[in-house]
Design a protein around this motif. Structure first.
Motif, PDB file in Angstrom:
ATOM      1  N   THR A  42     -21.292  -5.014  15.493  1.00  0.00           N
ATOM      2  CA  THR A  42     -21.883  -6.066  14.886  1.00  0.00           C
ATOM      3  C   THR A  42     -20.714  -6.881  14.222  1.00  0.00           C
ATOM      4  N   ASN A  63     -14.534 -10.568  11.897  1.00  0.00           N
ATOM      5  CA  ASN A  63     -15.199 -10.433  10.771  1.00  0.00           C
ATOM      6  C   ASN A  63     -16.258  -9.338  10.622  1.00  0.00           C
ATOM      7  N   ALA A  64     -16.413  -8.586   9.510  1.00  0.00           N
ATOM      8  CA  ALA A  64     -17.445  -7.496   9.560  1.00  0.00           C
ATOM      9  C   ALA A  64     -18.417  -8.106   8.291  1.00  0.00           C
ATOM     10  N   SER A  65     -19.713  -8.384   8.535  1.00  0.00           N
ATOM     11  CA  SER A  65     -20.814  -8.494   7.468  1.00  0.00           C
ATOM     12  C   SER A  65     -19.858  -9.893   6.767  1.00  0.00           C
ATOM     13  N   GLY A  66     -19.281 -10.779   7.388  1.00  0.00           N
ATOM     14  CA  GLY A  66     -19.178 -11.953   6.766  1.00  0.00           C
ATOM     15  C   GLY A  66     -17.689 -11.810   5.956  1.00  0.00           C
ATOM     16  N   GLN A  67     -17.146 -10.680   6.113  1.00  0.00           N
ATOM     17  CA  GLN A  67     -15.912 -10.398   5.249  1.00  0.00           C
ATOM     18  C   GLN A  67     -14.582 -10.256   6.437  1.00  0.00           C
TER      19      GLN A  67
END
Length: 158
Positions: A42, A63-67
């Motif tokens: 994801t 990025n992972a979850s927006g971070q």
């Protein structure tokens, strides 16, 4: 597979894609196309820089979850148009230059198939330093490549 001691010497994956070798080769080198597929699971590739020449830099931000989730900072070691790319491939964390870097070698070889597609062989070697520092991460390298190759295959057939 983690057997109690961190040893992941290499990951090898092979795929047959419907796209011709030239299109697959370009998918590995075009920053706009890279952003559409070069991130496992994801995660998303939010930035790609490619200096398309031997000795050129190849940088991927994920990025992972927006971070910020790190990515790759590589050097292109060999380019054979529509046939092969070899990188000195470094895994980097979210801090990029401030964090540790784990060098490895990535080779992607492309061969045309009789029906106009591409047989892609990915060989990711020299993963020992990553495995020693982060065995759980190293154990996931193969799964990560499976995931991104699924995305590349879907992109190539779209």
């Amino acid at each position: 597979m983690n057997t109690g001691h961190a040893t992941v010497p290499a990951v090898r994956r092979e795929r047959v894609l419907t796209a011709p070798p030239h299109a697959v080769y370009r998918a590995w080198l075009d920053p706009v196309i890279l952003q559409r597929w070069l991130a496992p699971g994801t995660m998303e590739c939010v930035r790609a820089e490619v200096d398309e020449r031997i000795g050129g830099r190849y940088r991927i931000w994920q990025n992972a979850s927006g971070q910020p989730g790190g990515g790759f900072d590589a050097e292109i070691l060999d380019l054979v148009p529509d046939r092969r790319i070899i990188w000195q491939w470094a895994f980097v964390g979210p801090d990029r230059e401030a964090g540790p870097v784990f060098d490895s070698r990535l080779t992607v070889t492309l061969d045309g198939t009789p029906d106009g597609g591409t047989r892609l062989v990915l060989l990711h070697e020299h993963l020992d330093a990553l495995a020693a520092a982060h065995p759980d991460v190293a154990d996931q390298v193969g799964n990560g490549w499976e995931s991104v190759l699924d995305k590349l295959d879907a992109l190539a057939t779209a």
